[in-house]
Write a protein that holds these residues in place. Structure first.
Motif, PDB file in Angstrom:
ATOM      1  N   UNK A  31     -43.058 -27.656  -4.286  1.00 54.93           N
ATOM      2  CA  UNK A  31     -43.969 -28.569  -4.603  1.00 54.93           C
ATOM      3  C   UNK A  31     -44.864 -28.066  -5.501  1.00 54.93           C
ATOM      4  N   UNK A  32     -45.582 -28.812  -6.497  1.00 55.87           N
ATOM      5  CA  UNK A  32     -46.428 -28.499  -7.253  1.00 55.87           C
ATOM      6  C   UNK A  32     -47.907 -28.040  -6.329  1.00 55.87           C
ATOM      7  N   UNK A  33     -48.538 -26.979  -6.993  1.00 57.87           N
ATOM      8  CA  UNK A  33     -49.513 -26.444  -6.436  1.00 57.87           C
ATOM      9  C   UNK A  33     -50.924 -26.492  -7.278  1.00 57.87           C
ATOM     10  N   UNK A  34     -51.759 -27.170  -6.774  1.00 54.10           N
ATOM     11  CA  UNK A  34     -53.136 -26.982  -7.514  1.00 54.10           C
ATOM     12  C   UNK A  34     -53.567 -25.870  -7.860  1.00 54.10           C
ATOM     13  N   UNK A  43     -54.875 -28.521 -13.080  1.00 57.23           N
ATOM     14  CA  UNK A  43     -53.778 -27.746 -13.613  1.00 57.23           C
ATOM     15  C   UNK A  43     -52.949 -27.502 -12.312  1.00 57.23           C
ATOM     16  N   UNK A  44     -51.586 -27.769 -12.521  1.00 55.19           N
ATOM     17  CA  UNK A  44     -50.840 -27.386 -11.200  1.00 55.19           C
ATOM     18  C   UNK A  44     -49.710 -26.458 -11.531  1.00 55.19           C
ATOM     19  N   UNK A  45     -49.330 -25.633 -10.788  1.00 51.40           N
ATOM     20  CA  UNK A  45     -48.191 -24.572 -10.906  1.00 51.40           C
ATOM     21  C   UNK A  45     -47.166 -25.447 -10.154  1.00 51.40           C
ATOM     22  N   UNK A  46     -45.757 -25.218 -10.883  1.00 53.57           N
ATOM     23  CA  UNK A  46     -44.634 -25.790 -10.409  1.00 53.57           C
ATOM     24  C   UNK A  46     -43.463 -24.781 -10.395  1.00 53.57           C
ATOM     25  N   UNK A  47     -43.053 -24.342  -9.341  1.00 55.10           N
ATOM     26  CA  UNK A  47     -41.956 -23.226  -9.117  1.00 55.10           C
ATOM     27  C   UNK A  47     -40.789 -23.898  -9.484  1.00 55.10           C
ATOM     28  N   UNK A  48     -39.953 -23.088 -10.216  1.00 55.57           N
ATOM     29  CA  UNK A  48     -38.575 -23.656 -10.443  1.00 55.57           C
ATOM     30  C   UNK A  48     -37.602 -22.469 -10.414  1.00 55.57           C
ATOM     31  N   UNK A  49     -36.389 -22.642 -10.552  1.00 55.59           N
ATOM     32  CA  UNK A  49     -35.566 -21.623 -10.313  1.00 55.59           C
ATOM     33  C   UNK A  49     -35.503 -20.678 -11.587  1.00 55.59           C
ATOM     34  N   UNK A  51     -38.498 -19.933 -13.893  1.00 54.82           N
ATOM     35  CA  UNK A  51     -40.030 -19.286 -13.584  1.00 54.82           C
ATOM     36  C   UNK A  51     -40.824 -20.631 -13.612  1.00 54.82           C
ATOM     37  N   UNK A  52     -42.107 -20.338 -13.119  1.00 56.98           N
ATOM     38  CA  UNK A  52     -43.152 -21.428 -12.848  1.00 56.98           C
ATOM     39  C   UNK A  52     -43.369 -22.130 -14.195  1.00 56.98           C
ATOM     40  N   UNK A  53     -43.842 -23.432 -14.128  1.00 64.43           N
ATOM     41  CA  UNK A  53     -44.060 -24.127 -15.258  1.00 64.43           C
ATOM     42  C   UNK A  53     -45.420 -24.677 -14.787  1.00 64.43           C
ATOM     43  N   UNK A  54     -46.366 -24.708 -15.965  1.00 64.52           N
ATOM     44  CA  UNK A  54     -47.661 -25.216 -15.693  1.00 64.52           C
ATOM     45  C   UNK A  54     -47.929 -26.692 -16.095  1.00 64.52           C
ATOM     46  N   UNK A  55     -48.365 -27.547 -15.292  1.00 58.95           N
ATOM     47  CA  UNK A  55     -48.841 -28.978 -15.482  1.00 58.95           C
ATOM     48  C   UNK A  55     -50.303 -29.064 -15.754  1.00 58.95           C
ATOM     49  N   UNK A  56     -50.873 -29.736 -16.791  1.00 59.95           N
ATOM     50  CA  UNK A  56     -52.234 -30.167 -16.900  1.00 59.95           C
ATOM     51  C   UNK A  56     -52.280 -31.521 -17.136  1.00 59.95           C
ATOM     52  N   UNK A  57     -53.232 -31.937 -16.717  1.00 60.52           N
ATOM     53  CA  UNK A  57     -53.939 -33.237 -16.860  1.00 60.52           C
ATOM     54  C   UNK A  57     -55.094 -33.324 -17.265  1.00 60.52           C
TER      55      UNK A  57
END
Length: 94
Positions: A31-34, A43-49, A51-57
């Motif tokens: 899951x996404x982590x603040x 900003x959230x960190x999103x783990x993927x197979x 590498x991590x992807x970063x989300x910003x709102x």
């Protein structure tokens, strides 16, 4: 969470992130982590197979940031971070 960033909003964000991750041909591994939460952005960190992807709102006063970042990526290429996905109207960057 900041004002307006309630649980329903997070569900919508997580669905958008999942759709974008799948579009890239990746798989989310958790899951996404603040990572950082301020009154003007989240900003959230999103783990993927891969590498991590970063989300910003960004908050309502800063929604210009998402389309501006997208435009700068086109104009100056590798001199700025290249967004994977942008939702300009909502001020979301991935």
């Amino acid at each position: 969470m900041a004002i307006g960033w309630d649980q329903a909003w997070r569900v919508e964000v997580d669905e958008w992130i999942s759709d974008q991750v799948l579009r890239l041909g990746r798989r989310q591994t958790g899951g996404s982590e603040p990572v950082r939460e301020r009154s003007w952005s989240l900003v959230l960190r999103v783990p993927t197979d891969a590498k991590s992807i970063w989300f910003k709102a960004v908050g309502p006063g800063c929604t210009y940031e998402a389309p501006l970042t997208e435009a700068l990526a086109r104009w100056v290429g590798p001199a700025v971070l290249q967004p994977i996905a942008v939702e300009s109207a909502r001020g979301w960057l991935l």
